[in-house]
Write a protein that holds these residues in place. Structure first.
Motif, PDB file in Angstrom:
ATOM      1  N   LEU A   1       0.815  -1.207   0.000  1.00 53.47           N
ATOM      2  CA  LEU A   1       0.000   0.000   0.000  1.00 53.47           C
ATOM      3  C   LEU A   1       0.855   1.266   0.000  1.00 53.47           C
ATOM      4  CD1 LEU A   1      -3.031   0.608   0.082  1.00 53.47           C
ATOM      5  CD2 LEU A   1      -2.851   0.773   2.552  1.00 53.47           C
ATOM      6  N   PHE A   2       1.874   1.318   0.851  1.00 58.18           N
ATOM      7  CA  PHE A   2       2.654   2.534   1.023  1.00 58.18           C
ATOM      8  C   PHE A   2       3.862   2.635   0.093  1.00 58.18           C
ATOM      9  CE2 PHE A   2       0.156   2.252   4.821  1.00 58.18           C
ATOM     10  CZ  PHE A   2      -0.173   3.565   5.092  1.00 58.18           C
ATOM     11  N   LEU A   3       4.355   1.505  -0.426  1.00 62.18           N
ATOM     12  CA  LEU A   3       5.595   1.563  -1.206  1.00 62.18           C
ATOM     13  C   LEU A   3       5.503   0.990  -2.614  1.00 62.18           C
ATOM     14  CD1 LEU A   3       8.166   0.533   1.545  1.00 62.18           C
ATOM     15  CD2 LEU A   3       7.472   2.831   0.871  1.00 62.18           C
ATOM     16  N   SER A   4       4.576   0.086  -2.886  1.00 64.57           N
ATOM     17  CA  SER A   4       4.567  -0.605  -4.178  1.00 64.57           C
ATOM     18  C   SER A   4       3.338  -0.366  -5.035  1.00 64.57           C
ATOM     19  CB  SER A   4       4.682  -2.121  -3.953  1.00 64.57           C
ATOM     20  OG  SER A   4       5.810  -2.421  -3.188  1.00 64.57           O
ATOM     21  N   CYS A   5       2.225   0.007  -4.462  1.00 64.24           N
ATOM     22  CA  CYS A   5       0.990   0.181  -5.215  1.00 64.24           C
ATOM     23  C   CYS A   5       1.173   1.248  -6.300  1.00 64.24           C
ATOM     24  CB  CYS A   5      -0.151   0.572  -4.283  1.00 64.24           C
ATOM     25  SG  CYS A   5      -1.716   0.861  -5.144  1.00 64.24           S
ATOM     26  N   SER A   6       0.724   0.922  -7.494  1.00 69.24           N
ATOM     27  CA  SER A   6       0.912   1.862  -8.614  1.00 69.24           C
ATOM     28  C   SER A   6       0.201   3.192  -8.388  1.00 69.24           C
ATOM     29  CB  SER A   6       0.424   1.220  -9.913  1.00 69.24           C
ATOM     30  OG  SER A   6      -0.932   0.848  -9.796  1.00 69.24           O
ATOM     31  N   TYR A   7      -0.793   3.223  -7.523  1.00 68.65           N
ATOM     32  CA  TYR A   7      -1.503   4.474  -7.242  1.00 68.65           C
ATOM     33  C   TYR A   7      -0.916   5.175  -6.017  1.00 68.65           C
ATOM     34  CZ  TYR A   7      -5.256   7.720  -6.072  1.00 68.65           C
ATOM     35  OH  TYR A   7      -5.962   8.847  -5.758  1.00 68.65           O
ATOM     36  N   PHE A   8      -0.939   4.503  -4.873  1.00 67.82           N
ATOM     37  CA  PHE A   8      -0.555   5.150  -3.615  1.00 67.82           C
ATOM     38  C   PHE A   8       0.933   5.491  -3.547  1.00 67.82           C
ATOM     39  CE2 PHE A   8      -4.453   2.907  -2.274  1.00 67.82           C
ATOM     40  CZ  PHE A   8      -5.158   3.996  -1.808  1.00 67.82           C
ATOM     41  N   ALA A   9       1.804   4.613  -4.043  1.00 71.42           N
ATOM     42  CA  ALA A   9       3.245   4.850  -3.947  1.00 71.42           C
ATOM     43  C   ALA A   9       3.685   6.038  -4.798  1.00 71.42           C
ATOM     44  CB  ALA A   9       4.013   3.597  -4.345  1.00 71.42           C
ATOM     45  N   LEU A  10       2.880   6.400  -5.762  1.00 67.02           N
ATOM     46  CA  LEU A  10       3.190   7.541  -6.612  1.00 67.02           C
ATOM     47  C   LEU A  10       3.269   8.845  -5.808  1.00 67.02           C
ATOM     48  CD1 LEU A  10       3.655   8.556  -9.501  1.00 67.02           C
ATOM     49  CD2 LEU A  10       1.169   8.730  -9.743  1.00 67.02           C
ATOM     50  N   LEU A  11       2.577   8.896  -4.678  1.00 70.63           N
ATOM     51  CA  LEU A  11       2.595  10.102  -3.853  1.00 70.63           C
ATOM     52  C   LEU A  11       4.011  10.485  -3.443  1.00 70.63           C
ATOM     53  CD1 LEU A  11       0.919  12.297  -2.362  1.00 70.63           C
ATOM     54  CD2 LEU A  11       0.971  10.790  -0.373  1.00 70.63           C
ATOM     55  N   TRP A  12       4.866   9.480  -3.136  1.00 74.02           N
ATOM     56  CA  TRP A  12       6.230   9.791  -2.693  1.00 74.02           C
ATOM     57  C   TRP A  12       7.012  10.514  -3.784  1.00 74.02           C
ATOM     58  CZ3 TRP A  12       6.149   9.679   2.191  1.00 74.02           C
ATOM     59  CH2 TRP A  12       5.415   8.718   2.887  1.00 74.02           C
ATOM     60  N   SER A  13       6.832  10.106  -5.051  1.00 70.49           N
ATOM     61  CA  SER A  13       7.499  10.789  -6.164  1.00 70.49           C
ATOM     62  C   SER A  13       6.994  12.220  -6.307  1.00 70.49           C
ATOM     63  CB  SER A  13       7.271  10.043  -7.477  1.00 70.49           C
ATOM     64  OG  SER A  13       7.811   8.769  -7.414  1.00 70.49           O
ATOM     65  N   LEU A  14       5.686  12.396  -6.192  1.00 76.81           N
ATOM     66  CA  LEU A  14       5.116  13.741  -6.290  1.00 76.81           C
ATOM     67  C   LEU A  14       5.632  14.652  -5.172  1.00 76.81           C
ATOM     68  CD1 LEU A  14       1.412  12.802  -7.152  1.00 76.81           C
ATOM     69  CD2 LEU A  14       3.128  13.751  -8.703  1.00 76.81           C
ATOM     70  N   VAL A  15       5.751  14.114  -3.977  1.00 77.54           N
ATOM     71  CA  VAL A  15       6.241  14.909  -2.849  1.00 77.54           C
ATOM     72  C   VAL A  15       7.716  15.262  -3.047  1.00 77.54           C
ATOM     73  CG1 VAL A  15       6.761  14.818  -0.369  1.00 77.54           C
ATOM     74  CG2 VAL A  15       4.529  14.094  -1.202  1.00 77.54           C
ATOM     75  N   ARG A  16       8.514  14.292  -3.500  1.00 74.47           N
ATOM     76  CA  ARG A  16       9.935  14.593  -3.751  1.00 74.47           C
ATOM     77  C   ARG A  16      10.082  15.664  -4.828  1.00 74.47           C
ATOM     78  NH1 ARG A  16      10.801   9.053  -2.913  1.00 74.47           N
ATOM     79  NH2 ARG A  16      10.722   8.664  -5.143  1.00 74.47           N
ATOM     80  N   ASP A  17       9.267  15.579  -5.875  1.00 78.02           N
ATOM     81  CA  ASP A  17       9.306  16.613  -6.918  1.00 78.02           C
ATOM     82  C   ASP A  17       8.928  17.967  -6.345  1.00 78.02           C
ATOM     83  OD1 ASP A  17      10.020  14.720  -8.780  1.00 78.02           O
ATOM     84  OD2 ASP A  17       8.011  14.543  -9.669  1.00 78.02           O
ATOM     85  N   TRP A  18       7.924  18.002  -5.483  1.00 79.78           N
ATOM     86  CA  TRP A  18       7.478  19.248  -4.862  1.00 79.78           C
ATOM     87  C   TRP A  18       8.573  19.848  -3.984  1.00 79.78           C
ATOM     88  CZ3 TRP A  18       5.771  19.638   0.512  1.00 79.78           C
ATOM     89  CH2 TRP A  18       5.246  20.896   0.831  1.00 79.78           C
ATOM     90  N   ILE A  19       9.247  18.990  -3.211  1.00 80.58           N
ATOM     91  CA  ILE A  19      10.323  19.467  -2.334  1.00 80.58           C
ATOM     92  C   ILE A  19      11.571  19.791  -3.134  1.00 80.58           C
ATOM     93  CG2 ILE A  19      11.867  18.798  -0.445  1.00 80.58           C
ATOM     94  CD1 ILE A  19       9.546  17.155   0.689  1.00 80.58           C
ATOM     95  N   GLY A  20      11.796  19.054  -4.209  1.00 78.11           N
ATOM     96  CA  GLY A  20      12.935  19.340  -5.069  1.00 78.11           C
ATOM     97  C   GLY A  20      14.149  18.468  -4.828  1.00 78.11           C
ATOM     98  N   PHE A  21      13.952  17.208  -4.472  1.00 79.37           N
ATOM     99  CA  PHE A  21      15.093  16.306  -4.373  1.00 79.37           C
ATOM    100  C   PHE A  21      14.757  14.961  -5.001  1.00 79.37           C
ATOM    101  CE2 PHE A  21      12.994  15.359  -0.320  1.00 79.37           C
ATOM    102  CZ  PHE A  21      13.070  13.976  -0.239  1.00 79.37           C
ATOM    103  N   VAL A  22      15.800  14.265  -5.397  1.00 77.10           N
ATOM    104  CA  VAL A  22      15.655  12.990  -6.078  1.00 77.10           C
ATOM    105  C   VAL A  22      15.953  11.887  -5.075  1.00 77.10           C
ATOM    106  CG1 VAL A  22      16.532  11.552  -7.963  1.00 77.10           C
ATOM    107  CG2 VAL A  22      16.399  14.032  -8.229  1.00 77.10           C
ATOM    108  N   GLY A  23      15.214  10.804  -5.176  1.00 78.26           N
ATOM    109  CA  GLY A  23      15.453   9.680  -4.280  1.00 78.26           C
ATOM    110  C   GLY A  23      14.968   8.385  -4.886  1.00 78.26           C
ATOM    111  N   VAL A  24      15.476   7.308  -4.336  1.00 76.93           N
ATOM    112  CA  VAL A  24      15.052   5.979  -4.742  1.00 76.93           C
ATOM    113  C   VAL A  24      14.406   5.336  -3.531  1.00 76.93           C
ATOM    114  CG1 VAL A  24      15.824   3.731  -5.574  1.00 76.93           C
ATOM    115  CG2 VAL A  24      16.935   5.818  -6.394  1.00 76.93           C
TER     116      VAL A  24
END
Length: 180
Positions: free
Chosen positions: A99-122
């Motif tokens: 739910l929090f790390l792998s779901c194609s819908y919910f996990a996308l939030l982490w990428s959106l937040v990183r883009d908003w903050i301005g840093f890259v992560g894996v």
């Protein structure tokens, strides 16, 4: 801990002080000790003075896989295994990790937040590692880390709230709208 013996009576033992038994003072000493081996850095970060207690308790349960996800409900016999698929409909068993790390819908939030903050992560596949990595990803000051800690806890809370909305209200909110 308890011991069962044939020739002797059963007894409960308080492991920190087996000879003296349990005492409130002993329990307080264990809880306030700095030498707790079970406390990891992620567990320490969930308790933040600017975070509501219910969110910290939620995070504590999340990191210990104690949320009522469908996989946990199946394990406890609350729902049948056929009802265990992710609420988003991606066809995978709904676990906290999914739910929090792998779901194609919910996990996308982490990428959106990183883009908003301005840093890259894996992202890692372990929730506690994800939390620690997210907080320390910029390598910034204590203030920066505290901010990222708040962001992670908020995002996890929002994801769980949105999951419950989908599950109980049949409501889907687009992820970009969740960030507003």
């Amino acid at each position: 801990m308890f011991s069962l013996g044939v020739e002797e009576g059963d007894q409960w033992l308080w492991l920190p002080e087996p000879s003296h038994g349990y005492s409130v003072r002993g329990a307080y000493s264990v809880l306030t000790s700095k030498d707790l081996p079970l406390v990891d850095s992620a567990a320490e970060m969930i308790w933040h003075r600017q975070v509501p207690l219910k969110v910290s308790v939620f995070a504590w349960r999340l990191l210990r896989d104690r949320l009522p996800t469908k996989s946990n409900l199946i394990y406890r016999g609350v729902i049948p295994s056929e009802a265990g698929l992710c609420v988003y409909g991606c066809g995978v068993l709904e676990s906290a990790q999914h739910l929090f790390l792998s779901c194609s819908y919910f996990a996308l939030l982490w990428s959106l937040v990183r883009d908003w903050i301005g840093f890259v992560g894996v992202d890692t596949n372990v929730l506690s590692d994800h939390f620690v990595q997210f907080v320390h990803s910029t390598g910034g000051s204590k203030v920066s880390q505290s901010f990222l800690q708040l962001i992670w806890l908020l995002c996890a809370w929002v994801l769980w709230t949105e999951r419950n909305n989908m599950c109980f209200n049949d409501s889907i909110t687009p992820l970009p709208r969740i960030l507003k």
